[in-house]
Motif scaffolding. Structure first.
Motif, PDB file in Angstrom:
ATOM      1  N   MET A  49      56.632  39.898  12.804  1.00 33.65           N
ATOM      2  CA  MET A  49      55.555  39.343  11.978  1.00 33.65           C
ATOM      3  C   MET A  49      54.180  39.873  12.381  1.00 33.65           C
ATOM      4  SD  MET A  49      56.736  35.415  11.391  1.00 33.65           S
ATOM      5  CE  MET A  49      57.061  35.054  13.113  1.00 33.65           C
ATOM      6  N   LEU A  50      54.076  40.529  13.512  1.00 32.32           N
ATOM      7  CA  LEU A  50      52.780  41.014  13.991  1.00 32.32           C
ATOM      8  C   LEU A  50      52.098  42.023  13.063  1.00 32.32           C
ATOM      9  CD1 LEU A  50      53.128  41.313  17.869  1.00 32.32           C
ATOM     10  CD2 LEU A  50      51.647  39.775  16.561  1.00 32.32           C
ATOM     11  N   PRO A  51      52.806  42.996  12.486  1.00 32.96           N
ATOM     12  CA  PRO A  51      52.091  43.943  11.628  1.00 32.96           C
ATOM     13  C   PRO A  51      51.306  43.239  10.508  1.00 32.96           C
ATOM     14  CG  PRO A  51      54.240  44.823  12.139  1.00 32.96           C
ATOM     15  CD  PRO A  51      54.217  43.402  12.668  1.00 32.96           C
ATOM     16  N   GLN A  52      51.922  42.276   9.850  1.00 27.54           N
ATOM     17  CA  GLN A  52      51.210  41.558   8.790  1.00 27.54           C
ATOM     18  C   GLN A  52      50.020  40.797   9.370  1.00 27.54           C
ATOM     19  OE1 GLN A  52      53.556  38.753   6.532  1.00 27.54           O
ATOM     20  NE2 GLN A  52      51.793  38.034   5.373  1.00 27.54           N
ATOM     21  N   ALA A  53      50.231  40.128  10.492  1.00 26.48           N
ATOM     22  CA  ALA A  53      49.137  39.370  11.107  1.00 26.48           C
ATOM     23  C   ALA A  53      47.985  40.298  11.491  1.00 26.48           C
ATOM     24  CB  ALA A  53      49.649  38.617  12.339  1.00 26.48           C
ATOM     25  N   ILE A  54      48.315  41.439  12.058  1.00 31.83           N
ATOM     26  CA  ILE A  54      47.289  42.406  12.455  1.00 31.83           C
ATOM     27  C   ILE A  54      46.519  42.902  11.231  1.00 31.83           C
ATOM     28  CG2 ILE A  54      46.962  44.741  13.366  1.00 31.83           C
ATOM     29  CD1 ILE A  54      49.365  44.045  15.302  1.00 31.83           C
ATOM     30  N   GLU A  55      47.257  43.288  10.201  1.00 33.42           N
ATOM     31  CA  GLU A  55      46.616  43.819   8.994  1.00 33.42           C
ATOM     32  C   GLU A  55      45.727  42.768   8.326  1.00 33.42           C
ATOM     33  OE1 GLU A  55      49.984  45.328   6.840  1.00 33.42           O
ATOM     34  OE2 GLU A  55      50.322  46.883   8.362  1.00 33.42           O
TER      35      GLU A  55
END
Length: 127
Positions: A49-55
């Motif tokens: 889930m980190l890529p979405q959170a980062i973006e």
């Protein structure tokens, strides 16, 4: 108390810190291969889930930048700082995707591992 994205991310960090403390030593719930398998699966879930959170951290800056409302400390054009942020977000997201893949691989590698309970008193038949 109002929850903000920054506070939520801080709480997630606090939970990872607690996980780090909980896994320093062997103890109940943290002594056998299936315990590691479960933890790795949970870490993989989180990291996917980190890529979405980062973006999505870029959204407030992009919205404000589009409205020409972003300022830079000391004055000047905010465009270079916004472009640097975009590049860093892209890199962080890509690294998170790579980390998620590595954790998925760890989870698969831990999957067949079990515990030989022969001779362990806590697993002896009580019958």
């Amino acid at each position: 108390m109002t929850t903000t994205p920054g506070r939520t991310a801080s709480q997630a960090g606090d939970l990872i810190r607690q996980f780090n403390h909980d896994t320093i030593a062997t103890g109940d719930g943290w002594q056998y291969p299936p315990n590691a398998y479960d933890a790795i699966g949970s870490l993989a879930y989180m990291v996917r889930m980190l890529p979405q959170a980062i973006e999505q951290t870029l959204h407030p800056v992009e919205r404000t930048y589009a409205q020409r409302r972003v300022l830079v400390n000391g004055g000047g054009d905010p465009t270079p700082a916004v472009e640097e942020l975009r590049a860093a977000v892209s890199q962080a997201s890509a690294i998170a995707l790579s980390l998620a893949g590595a954790l998925d691989r760890m989870h698969s590698a831990a999957s067949p591992l079990g515990l030989n309970t022969r001779g362990l008193p806590e697993f002896e038949d009580q019958g």
